[in-house]
Scaffold this active site. Structure first.
Site, PDB file in Angstrom:
ATOM      1  N   TYR A 182      44.337  29.649  46.104  1.00  0.00           N
ATOM      2  CA  TYR A 182      44.668  29.654  44.682  1.00  0.00           C
ATOM      3  C   TYR A 182      44.642  28.210  44.192  1.00  0.00           C
ATOM      4  CZ  TYR A 182      46.463  34.462  45.205  1.00  0.00           C
ATOM      5  OH  TYR A 182      46.606  35.810  45.453  1.00  0.00           O
ATOM      6  N   ARG A 228      46.325  42.603  35.085  1.00  0.00           N
ATOM      7  CA  ARG A 228      46.032  41.257  34.563  1.00  0.00           C
ATOM      8  C   ARG A 228      46.342  41.138  33.075  1.00  0.00           C
ATOM      9  NH1 ARG A 228      42.963  43.291  38.232  1.00  0.00           N
ATOM     10  NH2 ARG A 228      42.581  42.118  40.141  1.00  0.00           N
ATOM     11  N   GLY A 229      47.408  41.806  32.682  1.00  0.00           N
ATOM     12  CA  GLY A 229      47.854  41.757  31.288  1.00  0.00           C
ATOM     13  C   GLY A 229      47.231  42.814  30.402  1.00  0.00           C
ATOM     14  N   SER A 274      49.818  45.338  29.509  1.00  0.00           N
ATOM     15  CA  SER A 274      51.131  44.737  29.272  1.00  0.00           C
ATOM     16  C   SER A 274      51.673  45.051  27.889  1.00  0.00           C
ATOM     17  CB  SER A 274      51.046  43.215  29.434  1.00  0.00           C
ATOM     18  OG  SER A 274      50.248  42.656  28.384  1.00  0.00           O
ATOM     19  N   LEU A 326      50.141  45.240  36.001  1.00  0.00           N
ATOM     20  CA  LEU A 326      49.841  45.247  34.559  1.00  0.00           C
ATOM     21  C   LEU A 326      48.348  45.004  34.327  1.00  0.00           C
ATOM     22  CD1 LEU A 326      52.923  43.304  33.136  1.00  0.00           C
ATOM     23  CD2 LEU A 326      52.553  45.775  33.268  1.00  0.00           C
TER      24      LEU A 326
END
Length: 335
Positions: free
Chosen positions: A58, A213-214, A217, A211
């Site tokens: 990452y 990746r939003g 959401s 979620l």
């Protein structure tokens, strides 16, 4: 909010019912604020979150160093409660391209040495290859992690994004605590084969992408402009007609959330929590505000009628578009 606990498999540690996925604090979702990221990790620990998830690739180690700083500056009692899960093996080029996976035993030990240094810890709680190396049998990769356990550098073996056959082969080699894999209302590919296999073998699931990746959401909009370094700018589910279709699903889910007086994100996370005590959702909150919202899912109770309504609003396989761009789909263990 009452923080519940769950155990990772029959061999793993006891952790909080929600974990914090820290990837977005360093990479793939646009720019992030380091100070706010560390404050969010601290707030999660103070709220009783004990599971922190990262990967050595990452932002090429940045995320591990960030978590290391957050742990180093947290109160000692909270630092000692933290359980860190690390993924390894994904190879990156200097310009950020993904160039393969390495599960060779020597590489496993090398990756672990660097992760321990960046994190500033003497052991990693759960260690797992991020994607299966097609050129190295999983038995060899898991065997190398087992050797690290014998020497005290790792506590438990994990897996990530592999299918049922690989899970069984790995479990025949060493005790597997946990499988990390995407699981959400619109990513339910594990239900057919993977989840039955993990339950048969006593392996838990840490579910990322709860979620999506939003996307589900309740905060993502059709006109949102994404940065060039945001994974979603290339993700099939966020493109054109796919995005419009998927956000229509979110609006159907919003009606149910409003009836219960909760947010869309909270009901989506609560749905994953409801799928079994062997599933620990990872929430990818990058700010304290989003963390607080996510933690509110712990207070959401879904009865049979709620679950039926959610299933009608967002049926299995209702999403438009794959989870990843086509080149990456080949490495995934579920749809």
């Amino acid at each position: 909010m009452t923080m519940q606990t769950r155990t990772l498999g029959t061999t793993g540690p006891q952790v909080s019912a929600l974990g914090l996925g820290c990837m977005g604090m360093s990479a793939l979702y646009g720019d992030a604020d380091r100070t706010e990221s560390i404050a969010t990790v601290h707030a999660a620990l103070e709220a009783g979150v004990t599971l922190l998830d990262t990967g050595d690739f990452y932002a090429m180690g940045h995320n591990e160093m960030l978590i290391g700083e957050a742990l180093r500056t947290a109160p000692a009692a909270l630092r000692e409660q933290a359980r860190v899960s690390v993924k390894f093996g994904a190879l990156r080029s200097p310009d950020g391209d993904w160039i393969g996976h390495d599960g060779r035993p020597a590489a496993v030990k090398n990756f672990a040495a660097y992760s321990l240094q960046r994190l500033g810890v003497d052991h990693i709680d759960v260690y797992r290859i991020a994607r299966l190396d097609p050129d190295v049998p999983i038995e060899e990769t898991v065997g190398a992690i087992s050797e690290l356990i014998e020497k005290g550098y790792v506590r438990h073996v994990g897996l990530s994004e592999v299918g049922a056959d690989t899970i069984r082969r790995a479990a025949a080699t060493a005790p597997i605590a946990d499988l990390q894999i995407e699981y959400s209302l619109i990513s339910r590919g594990i239900e057919e084969e993977v989840l039955p296999a993990t339950r048969e073998l006593g392996i838990s699931i840490t579910a990322y992408g709860v979620l999506s990746r939003g996307l589900i959401s309740g905060h993502f909009t059709r006109d949102r402009q994404l940065a060039a370094n945001d994974f979603r700018a290339f993700s099939p589910r966020f493109q054109g007609e796919n995005l419009q279709h998927n956000l229509d699903l979110v609006e159907a889910l919003r009606k149910i959330a409003e009836q219960k007086g909760v947010s869309v994100a909270q009901i989506a996370i609560a749905w994953v929590l409801s799928r079994g005590d062997d599933i620990v959702p990872l929430v990818g909150a990058r700010t304290r505000e989003r963390l607080t919202e996510s933690l509110g899912a712990l207070d959401v109770t879904l009865d049979g009628a709620d679950l039926a309504a959610i299933e009608r609003a967002v049926p299995a396989d209702a999403a438009a578009g794959d989870r990843y761009p086509a080149p990456q789909m080949a490495y995934l263990g579920s749809k």
